[in-house]
Design a protein around this motif. Structure first.
Motif, short mmCIF file in Angstrom:
data_model
loop_
_atom_site.label_atom_id
_atom_site.label_comp_id
_atom_site.label_asym_id
_atom_site.label_seq_id
_atom_site.Cartn_x
_atom_site.Cartn_y
_atom_site.Cartn_z
N THR A 1 0.87 -1.17 0.00
CA THR A 1 0.00 0.00 0.00
C THR A 1 0.91 1.21 0.00
N ALA A 2 0.78 2.08 -1.02
CA ALA A 2 1.79 3.11 -1.24
C ALA A 2 1.17 4.49 -1.38
N VAL A 3 1.94 5.50 -1.04
CA VAL A 3 1.67 6.88 -1.41
C VAL A 3 2.88 7.37 -2.22
N VAL A 4 2.59 8.15 -3.25
CA VAL A 4 3.62 8.53 -4.22
C VAL A 4 3.60 10.04 -4.43
N SER A 5 4.76 10.65 -4.37
CA SER A 5 4.94 12.03 -4.81
C SER A 5 5.64 11.97 -6.15
N ALA A 6 4.92 12.27 -7.22
CA ALA A 6 5.46 12.15 -8.57
C ALA A 6 5.48 13.50 -9.25
N GLN B 1 12.25 9.76 -14.55
CA GLN B 1 11.14 9.78 -13.62
C GLN B 1 11.60 10.38 -12.29
N THR B 2 10.86 11.36 -11.79
CA THR B 2 11.18 11.94 -10.49
C THR B 2 10.04 11.60 -9.54
N PHE B 3 10.40 11.05 -8.38
CA PHE B 3 9.36 10.55 -7.47
C PHE B 3 9.95 10.37 -6.08
N ALA B 4 9.05 10.29 -5.11
CA ALA B 4 9.33 9.76 -3.78
C ALA B 4 8.19 8.82 -3.43
#
Length: 594
Positions: free
Chosen positions: A58-63, A93-96
């Motif tokens: 289960t994830a949250v993504v800052s993209a 791709q830039t993400f956290a």
């Protein structure tokens, strides 16, 4: 999602709400959910965010906002669930990402290769771990201590940046760029994985072949970012990097409306005049953003609150306003030319290292002078001291010390002498992305993202197949990039001198710095805080000569002032911001012009 936050462990609903509220500038819709026993995941975004489920994760993504489509974050999370970091070792791709793995009962935290998207974490004293895109959100948790890292504060005074993956708070760390960390429920770090690093693999090539390949990769990287866009916003300086990106945008999106934003302190600023000329050539719109030194006293507390680690120079105040101007005109991300310097040797310090590699008898003296410019370490060799005195004209007092800190700068950790010395330095520093953090944070003050084609992995990899003799030639930085841009940029623009986007260090700037010093570094205030010795700060104040400060002396005062503002906001107020103030320095309201 534009920001993420969460806790594995104990947290109240009020604390989680407050974590989210401190990230609302990144996205107005904030939501968190209880996804497993003692696990809370949240996000802020431009639309209602929800945790994403893929297999056991289960994830949250800052993209990045460049990932278009309503399911962009879900695609990133799905690739991460299937392939891990390997899914992101190509492209741009830039993400956290923060993901709870129900199968292994562990938390995964990961960032993109150059660390454009921030992600911080803190192991909780009572057990567990908290994370957030900005560490001001972590301080919403009563259990997170607000304790300064004195050595990191000293490092900041010397280098104008923070060391490695540390912050100015002792218990808060940053996830390294291009890394994935795995934590157990109790906060113990169990594992760390890293993306494939940049590697130096110099191969024989001709200048013509190198130019053609750079041009092809630059256009491909730009097309991947702007292809199909109706409007393209550009943060445009007068430097060849962003000029080249502007022309690549026009080639990649020939029908798009191009809109550029340039910060300067008046309409005669060389940056603004050059950028206006570029946009006239390209048939686009240009918006100057006027930010003068008189406005710094008003905006600096806000700049420090958004930066958190108060790195950078006066351009950070300019980018705060540039982001506002872009957001007001409907842009949620901007193209830039950032990172080209790190690939193609575009900074004055690179030229100094290039000289050191080509003048072996002077190498030790030039390295000592390099250390002086990068950390403030006083040179000890006689010739290095002469160079220092000639360059700074004897007007540079020592870096102020932080009471109780043990850090003292030494000579820099440079590659050993030999072939490809400059390239060996560049390849170890290109992934750090230290300069990108100050741009990301100040633009995100208005919820504006940014992208650069020079962060494309194929272009980055190719840059390190080129010999360093093609990067600086006869003292000219970015030689091969300038040659490659002949196919895109007219000669009269390609050979312009470099004008960094920052304020002029004139008498007005010096007077503003003095006013900030008097307010934030007054003797009683310095004594109560206990970080600095006032006599050392006063030595910096006395460095003003003929009405002006040398750029380095001005930035030492700037950094000391920013340190006190940081302490008020993050130690005294635990992440609550100081408000923008009306200071009688004779300035007009900040504004975007055009």
């Amino acid at each position: 999602m534009s920001a993420i936050f969460g806790v594995v462990g104990a947290a109240t609903a009020a604390e989680l709400d407050e974590m989210g509220s401190r990230l609302v500038h990144r996205g107005p819709f904030v939501h968190w959910r209880h996804v497993a026993r003692g696990v809370y995941l949240g996000a802020a975004g431009k639309r209602e965010p929800e945790p994403l489920r893929h297999e056991s994760l289960t994830a949250v993504v800052s993209a990045s906002a460049t990932l278009r489509g309503d399911d962009a974050e879900s695609i990133v999370a799905g690739r991460f669930a299937r392939e891990g970091l390997a899914a992101f070792e190509s492209g741009n791709q830039t993400f956290a990402i923060a993901a709870w793995d129900e199968r292994t009962q562990s938390l995964l935290l990961a960032r993109d290769f150059i660390g454009l998207k921030p992600l911080y974490y803190c192991v909780l004293p009572g057990g567990g771990i908290a994370f957030a895109s900005e560490y001001k959100a972590l301080l919403a948790l009563a259990e997170v201590p607000a304790e300064p890292d004195l050595d990191a504060l000293q490092y900041l005074q010397c280098h104008k940046r923070v060391p490695g993956n540390r912050t100015l708070l002792r218990n808060v760390l940053s996830v390294p760029p291009g890394a994935m960390l795995r934590f157990a429920r109790n906060g113990t770090r169990e594992d760390a994985q890293h993306m494939r690093p940049l590697a130096l693999a110099v191969a024989p090539t001709s200048e013509d072949a190198a130019c053609e390949r750079i041009g092809t990769l630059l256009l491909e990287a730009t097309r991947n970012l702007v292809g199909g866009c109706d409007r393209v916003g550009i943060a445009l300086s007068g430097g060849i990097d962003s000029i080249g990106v502007a022309y690549a945008c026009r080639r990649s999106a020939p029908e798009a409306e191009l809109v550029a934003f340039t910060a300067g302190d008046d309409h005669d600023d060389p940056e603004i005049r050059t950028a206006a000329m570029v946009m006239e050539h390209l048939g686009g719109a240009h918006h100057p953003v006027i930010v003068t030194p008189r406005h710094l006293a008003d905006v600096l507390p806000e700049v420090v609150w958004h930066l958190e680690n108060p790195v950078g120079r006066s351009e950070t105040a300019q980018f705060i306003e540039l982001g506002r101007a872009a957001q007001a005109r409907g842009f949620d991300w901007l193209m830039t030319g950032m990172s080209a310097d790190a690939l193609f040797a575009g900074m004055p310090r690179h030229k100094l290292l290039w000289l050191a590699s080509r003048l072996p008898p002077l190498r030790r003296d030039l390295v000592e002078f390099y250390a002086r410019t990068q950390s403030g370490r006083p040179p000890r060799r006689p010739l290095a001291r002469i160079i220092d005195r000639l360059y700074f004209r004897g007007a540079l007092p020592p870096v102020p010390g932080i009471e109780g800190a043990r850090y003292t700068p030494g000579l820099p950790d440079l590659p050993p002498p030999g072939p490809e010395f400059l390239n060996r330095f560049l390849v170890t520093s290109a992934q750090e992305g230290a300069g990108l953090a100050r741009i990301e944070r100040t633009l995100q003050a208005s919820g504006v993202d940014f992208a650069t084609p020079f962060a494309d992995r194929a272009l980055m990899d190719y840059a390190f197949t080129l010999p360093d003799a093609l990067k600086i030639r006869r003292g000219k930085e970015k030689y091969i990039l300038r040659r490659a841009l002949r196919a895109l940029v007219p000669d009269e623009l390609r050979n312009l001198p470099k004008f960094p986007m920052r304020m002029r260090y004139d008498e007005q700037f010096a007077s503003t710095i003095d006013a900030l010093f008097d307010e934030f570094l007054a003797p009683d205030r310095v004594r109560r805080r206990g970080f600095f010795r006032y006599d050392e700060l006063l030595a910096l104040r006395r460095a003003r000569r003929r009405g002006r400060y040398d750029a380095e002396a001005a930035m030492r005062i700037w950094t000391a002032v920013a340190t006190e503002i940081w302490a008020e906001q993050f130690l005294d107020r635990r992440g609550e911001p100081l408000k923008r103030r009306d200071v009688a320095l004779g300035g007009a309201p900040l504004r975007a012009v055009g």
